[in-house]
Design a protein around this motif. Structure first.
Motif, mmCIF file in Angstrom:
data_model
loop_
_atom_site.group_PDB
_atom_site.id
_atom_site.type_symbol
_atom_site.label_atom_id
_atom_site.label_comp_id
_atom_site.label_asym_id
_atom_site.label_seq_id
_atom_site.Cartn_x
_atom_site.Cartn_y
_atom_site.Cartn_z
ATOM 1 N N ILE A 89 0.843 -1.205 0.000
ATOM 2 C CA ILE A 89 0.000 0.000 0.000
ATOM 3 C C ILE A 89 0.870 1.243 0.000
ATOM 4 C CG2 ILE A 89 -1.697 1.353 1.311
ATOM 5 C CD1 ILE A 89 -2.766 -1.432 2.323
ATOM 6 N N ALA A 90 1.928 1.250 0.806
ATOM 7 C CA ALA A 90 2.847 2.393 0.844
ATOM 8 C C ALA A 90 3.501 2.599 -0.515
ATOM 9 C CB ALA A 90 3.898 2.186 1.929
ATOM 10 N N ASP A 91 3.902 1.514 -1.178
ATOM 11 C CA ASP A 91 4.502 1.627 -2.519
ATOM 12 C C ASP A 91 3.508 2.270 -3.488
ATOM 13 O OD1 ASP A 91 6.942 0.539 -1.788
ATOM 14 O OD2 ASP A 91 6.378 -1.498 -2.403
ATOM 15 N N TYR A 92 2.247 1.861 -3.397
ATOM 16 C CA TYR A 92 1.229 2.455 -4.258
ATOM 17 C C TYR A 92 1.095 3.951 -3.974
ATOM 18 C CZ TYR A 92 -3.337 3.694 -6.130
ATOM 19 O OH TYR A 92 -4.368 4.323 -6.788
ATOM 20 N N LEU A 93 1.028 4.324 -2.709
ATOM 21 C CA LEU A 93 0.918 5.738 -2.360
ATOM 22 C C LEU A 93 2.127 6.527 -2.845
ATOM 23 C CD1 LEU A 93 -0.611 5.513 1.211
ATOM 24 C CD2 LEU A 93 -1.762 6.146 -0.920
#
Length: 97
Positions: A89-93
């Motif tokens: 999720i952090a990578d997506y953000l």
């Protein structure tokens, strides 16, 4: 994978061009931003006082356990306990500008 996992977050947080107002702040460009600083969003006093500059590590820490990271945050989400999924999720953000 992170975009797919973000669908749970999308109930409260919007992303993309001209994101609509929602329960939580828009998350475009969150990486590098100070916690509690999205213009026009009404943050909890706890989030405004948090001395966090959002990085991948800070995002993972927060979404793993929001109330532990920022006691008193308005974010009601219990947390994404799987660190691999939290990192996705952090990578997506991080990919959002």
């Amino acid at each position: 994978r992170g975009q797919q996992l973000f669908t749970r977050c999308a109930a409260c947080h919007k992303v993309g061009p001209n994101p609509a107002r929602s329960i939580g702040p828009a998350l475009n460009g969150v990486v590098g931003r100070a916690a509690g600083s999205e213009p026009g969003y009404r943050y909890s006093p706890a989030m405004k006082a948090a001395k966090i500059k959002w990085s991948k590590a800070e995002i993972v820490s927060f979404i793993t356990s929001p109330q532990t990271k920022v006691p008193g945050t308005k974010m009601a989400f219990a947390g994404q306990k799987d660190p691999v999924q939290a990192a996705a999720i952090a990578d997506y953000l991080m990919s959002l500008k």
